[in-house]
Design a protein around this motif. Structure first.
Motif, PDB file in Angstrom:
ATOM      1  N   GLN A  69       0.844  -1.204   0.000  1.00  0.00           N
ATOM      2  CA  GLN A  69       0.000   0.000   0.000  1.00  0.00           C
ATOM      3  C   GLN A  69       0.876   1.250   0.000  1.00  0.00           C
ATOM      4  OE1 GLN A  69      -2.957   0.262   3.097  1.00  0.00           O
ATOM      5  NE2 GLN A  69      -3.588  -1.860   2.824  1.00  0.00           N
ATOM      6  N   ARG A  70       1.910   1.248   0.836  1.00  0.00           N
ATOM      7  CA  ARG A  70       2.794   2.417   0.908  1.00  0.00           C
ATOM      8  C   ARG A  70       3.488   2.672  -0.430  1.00  0.00           C
ATOM      9  NH1 ARG A  70       3.363   0.384   6.126  1.00  0.00           N
ATOM     10  NH2 ARG A  70       5.178  -0.870   5.609  1.00  0.00           N
ATOM     11  N   ILE A  71       3.923   1.613  -1.101  1.00  0.00           N
ATOM     12  CA  ILE A  71       4.581   1.771  -2.402  1.00  0.00           C
ATOM     13  C   ILE A  71       3.604   2.334  -3.429  1.00  0.00           C
ATOM     14  CG2 ILE A  71       5.596   0.510  -4.343  1.00  0.00           C
ATOM     15  CD1 ILE A  71       6.879  -1.364  -2.227  1.00  0.00           C
ATOM     16  N   VAL A  72       2.397   1.798  -3.466  1.00  0.00           N
ATOM     17  CA  VAL A  72       1.385   2.266  -4.420  1.00  0.00           C
ATOM     18  C   VAL A  72       1.065   3.745  -4.179  1.00  0.00           C
ATOM     19  CG1 VAL A  72      -1.047   2.036  -5.100  1.00  0.00           C
ATOM     20  CG2 VAL A  72       0.376  -0.005  -4.840  1.00  0.00           C
ATOM     21  N   MET A  73       0.845   4.114  -2.923  1.00  0.00           N
ATOM     22  CA  MET A  73       0.516   5.512  -2.599  1.00  0.00           C
ATOM     23  C   MET A  73       1.683   6.437  -2.944  1.00  0.00           C
ATOM     24  SD  MET A  73      -2.537   5.773  -1.543  1.00  0.00           S
ATOM     25  CE  MET A  73      -3.107   4.399  -2.512  1.00  0.00           C
ATOM     26  N   ARG A  74       2.893   6.000  -2.654  1.00  0.00           N
ATOM     27  CA  ARG A  74       4.065   6.827  -2.967  1.00  0.00           C
ATOM     28  C   ARG A  74       4.172   7.059  -4.465  1.00  0.00           C
ATOM     29  NH1 ARG A  74       9.749   6.631  -3.771  1.00  0.00           N
ATOM     30  NH2 ARG A  74      10.783   8.233  -2.527  1.00  0.00           N
ATOM     31  N   GLN A  75       4.026   6.006  -5.251  1.00  0.00           N
ATOM     32  CA  GLN A  75       4.140   6.133  -6.701  1.00  0.00           C
ATOM     33  C   GLN A  75       3.020   6.998  -7.277  1.00  0.00           C
ATOM     34  OE1 GLN A  75       6.736   5.202  -8.583  1.00  0.00           O
ATOM     35  NE2 GLN A  75       7.632   4.607  -6.626  1.00  0.00           N
ATOM     36  N   MET A  76       1.857   6.965  -6.649  1.00  0.00           N
ATOM     37  CA  MET A  76       0.743   7.785  -7.118  1.00  0.00           C
ATOM     38  C   MET A  76       1.004   9.261  -6.830  1.00  0.00           C
ATOM     39  SD  MET A  76      -3.356   7.841  -6.158  1.00  0.00           S
ATOM     40  CE  MET A  76      -3.226   6.378  -5.254  1.00  0.00           C
ATOM     41  N   HIS A  77       1.640   9.563  -5.705  1.00  0.00           N
ATOM     42  CA  HIS A  77       1.805  10.956  -5.295  1.00  0.00           C
ATOM     43  C   HIS A  77       3.136  11.590  -5.701  1.00  0.00           C
ATOM     44  CE1 HIS A  77      -1.636   9.719  -2.845  1.00  0.00           C
ATOM     45  NE2 HIS A  77      -1.996  10.964  -3.027  1.00  0.00           N
ATOM     46  N   LEU A  78       4.116  10.815  -6.136  1.00  0.00           N
ATOM     47  CA  LEU A  78       5.391  11.402  -6.566  1.00  0.00           C
ATOM     48  C   LEU A  78       5.240  12.397  -7.711  1.00  0.00           C
ATOM     49  CD1 LEU A  78       8.039   8.547  -6.261  1.00  0.00           C
ATOM     50  CD2 LEU A  78       7.963  10.710  -5.020  1.00  0.00           C
ATOM     51  N   PRO A  79       4.452  12.112  -8.748  1.00  0.00           N
ATOM     52  CA  PRO A  79       4.298  13.109  -9.821  1.00  0.00           C
ATOM     53  C   PRO A  79       3.649  14.409  -9.330  1.00  0.00           C
ATOM     54  CG  PRO A  79       3.517  10.959 -10.563  1.00  0.00           C
ATOM     55  CD  PRO A  79       3.794  10.843  -9.103  1.00  0.00           C
ATOM     56  N   ILE A  80       2.739  14.307  -8.383  1.00  0.00           N
ATOM     57  CA  ILE A  80       2.098  15.505  -7.834  1.00  0.00           C
ATOM     58  C   ILE A  80       3.138  16.339  -7.097  1.00  0.00           C
ATOM     59  CG2 ILE A  80       0.353  16.347  -6.206  1.00  0.00           C
ATOM     60  CD1 ILE A  80      -1.165  13.678  -6.814  1.00  0.00           C
ATOM     61  N   GLY A  84       4.638  20.151  -7.980  1.00  0.00           N
ATOM     62  CA  GLY A  84       4.671  21.220  -6.981  1.00  0.00           C
ATOM     63  C   GLY A  84       6.064  21.791  -6.798  1.00  0.00           C
ATOM     64  N   MET A  85       7.068  20.931  -6.778  1.00  0.00           N
ATOM     65  CA  MET A  85       8.455  21.396  -6.632  1.00  0.00           C
ATOM     66  C   MET A  85       8.878  22.221  -7.852  1.00  0.00           C
ATOM     67  SD  MET A  85       9.363  20.315  -3.669  1.00  0.00           S
ATOM     68  CE  MET A  85      11.125  20.285  -3.578  1.00  0.00           C
ATOM     69  N   LYS A  86       8.448  21.804  -9.034  1.00  0.00           N
ATOM     70  CA  LYS A  86       8.767  22.543 -10.261  1.00  0.00           C
ATOM     71  C   LYS A  86       8.125  23.932 -10.220  1.00  0.00           C
ATOM     72  CE  LYS A  86       8.397  22.131 -15.277  1.00  0.00           C
ATOM     73  NZ  LYS A  86       7.921  21.286 -16.386  1.00  0.00           N
ATOM     74  N   LYS A  87       6.884  23.983  -9.766  1.00  0.00           N
ATOM     75  CA  LYS A  87       6.174  25.266  -9.660  1.00  0.00           C
ATOM     76  C   LYS A  87       6.867  26.174  -8.649  1.00  0.00           C
ATOM     77  CE  LYS A  87       1.598  27.168  -8.719  1.00  0.00           C
ATOM     78  NZ  LYS A  87       0.204  26.849  -8.395  1.00  0.00           N
ATOM     79  N   ARG A  88       7.300  25.610  -7.527  1.00  0.00           N
ATOM     80  CA  ARG A  88       8.000  26.394  -6.499  1.00  0.00           C
ATOM     81  C   ARG A  88       9.323  26.947  -7.038  1.00  0.00           C
ATOM     82  NH1 ARG A  88       8.943  23.621  -0.861  1.00  0.00           N
ATOM     83  NH2 ARG A  88       6.734  24.068  -0.701  1.00  0.00           N
ATOM     84  N   ALA A  89      10.073  26.118  -7.782  1.00  0.00           N
ATOM     85  CA  ALA A  89      11.342  26.559  -8.356  1.00  0.00           C
ATOM     86  C   ALA A  89      11.119  27.673  -9.383  1.00  0.00           C
ATOM     87  CB  ALA A  89      12.070  25.381  -8.992  1.00  0.00           C
ATOM     88  N   LYS A  90      10.074  27.539 -10.184  1.00  0.00           N
ATOM     89  CA  LYS A  90       9.764  28.570 -11.184  1.00  0.00           C
ATOM     90  C   LYS A  90       9.408  29.894 -10.504  1.00  0.00           C
ATOM     91  CE  LYS A  90       6.816  29.324 -15.210  1.00  0.00           C
ATOM     92  NZ  LYS A  90       5.747  28.760 -16.045  1.00  0.00           N
ATOM     93  N   ALA A  91       8.631  29.833  -9.428  1.00  0.00           N
ATOM     94  CA  ALA A  91       8.258  31.045  -8.693  1.00  0.00           C
ATOM     95  C   ALA A  91       9.487  31.681  -8.050  1.00  0.00           C
ATOM     96  CB  ALA A  91       7.210  30.717  -7.637  1.00  0.00           C
ATOM     97  N   ALA A  92      10.396  30.870  -7.507  1.00  0.00           N
ATOM     98  CA  ALA A  92      11.620  31.399  -6.899  1.00  0.00           C
ATOM     99  C   ALA A  92      12.503  32.065  -7.947  1.00  0.00           C
ATOM    100  CB  ALA A  92      12.372  30.282  -6.188  1.00  0.00           C
ATOM    101  N   ALA A  93      12.593  31.473  -9.120  1.00  0.00           N
ATOM    102  CA  ALA A  93      13.389  32.063 -10.195  1.00  0.00           C
ATOM    103  C   ALA A  93      12.788  33.391 -10.651  1.00  0.00           C
ATOM    104  CB  ALA A  93      13.493  31.088 -11.367  1.00  0.00           C
ATOM    105  N   ALA A  94      11.474  33.452 -10.747  1.00  0.00           N
ATOM    106  CA  ALA A  94      10.808  34.700 -11.144  1.00  0.00           C
ATOM    107  C   ALA A  94      11.024  35.780 -10.087  1.00  0.00           C
ATOM    108  CB  ALA A  94       9.319  34.451 -11.357  1.00  0.00           C
ATOM    109  N   ALA A  95      10.973  35.410  -8.815  1.00  0.00           N
ATOM    110  CA  ALA A  95      11.196  36.381  -7.742  1.00  0.00           C
ATOM    111  C   ALA A  95      12.627  36.889  -7.761  1.00  0.00           C
ATOM    112  CB  ALA A  95      10.874  35.756  -6.386  1.00  0.00           C
TER     113      ALA A  95
END
Length: 109
Positions: A69-80, A84-95
């Motif tokens: 169950q933990r592996i399945v949930m992790r694999q489902m949520h890693l792309p999310i 989010g990390m990509k969006k945060r990095a883009k916002a930091a670069a813009a700032a």
């Protein structure tokens, strides 16, 4: 209080702007579709997932051993998380770019 009942409804993904899911599918209802299912489920069970496909998905996951169950949930949520990390990095670069443009105008280094 006497006579008060509580119910926990467990949703999975619903097609909303907040979830950044634009289209409905067999396993992703529209907000209105989920709301209809949720209202129909009121008063029947203490803990429920009112949308049928969500209930089936949860049943399938709960049938797995905990470690899987933990592996399945992790694999489902890693792309999310990655999005989010990509969006945060883009916002930091813009700032940083905005700060670099404003700093000379303010006499800062």
């Amino acid at each position: 209080p006497k006579g008060v009942r509580f119910q926990c409804q467990i949703p999975l993904f619903v097609a909303t702007k907040l979830a950044k899911i634009r289209h409905t599918s067999l396993t992703v209802p529209s907000p209105a579709g989920y709301a209809r299912a949720a209202v129909r489920a009121i008063g029947y069970e203490t803990v429920t997932s009112p949308f049928l496909m969500h209930a089936l998905q949860l049943w399938a996951v709960r049938a797995l051993p905990d470690w899987l169950q933990r592996i399945v949930m992790r694999q489902m949520h890693l792309p999310i998380r990655a999005a989010g990390m990509k969006k945060r990095a883009k916002a930091a670069a813009a700032a940083a770019a905005a700060a670099a443009l404003v700093a000379p105008l303010l006499g800062l280094k």
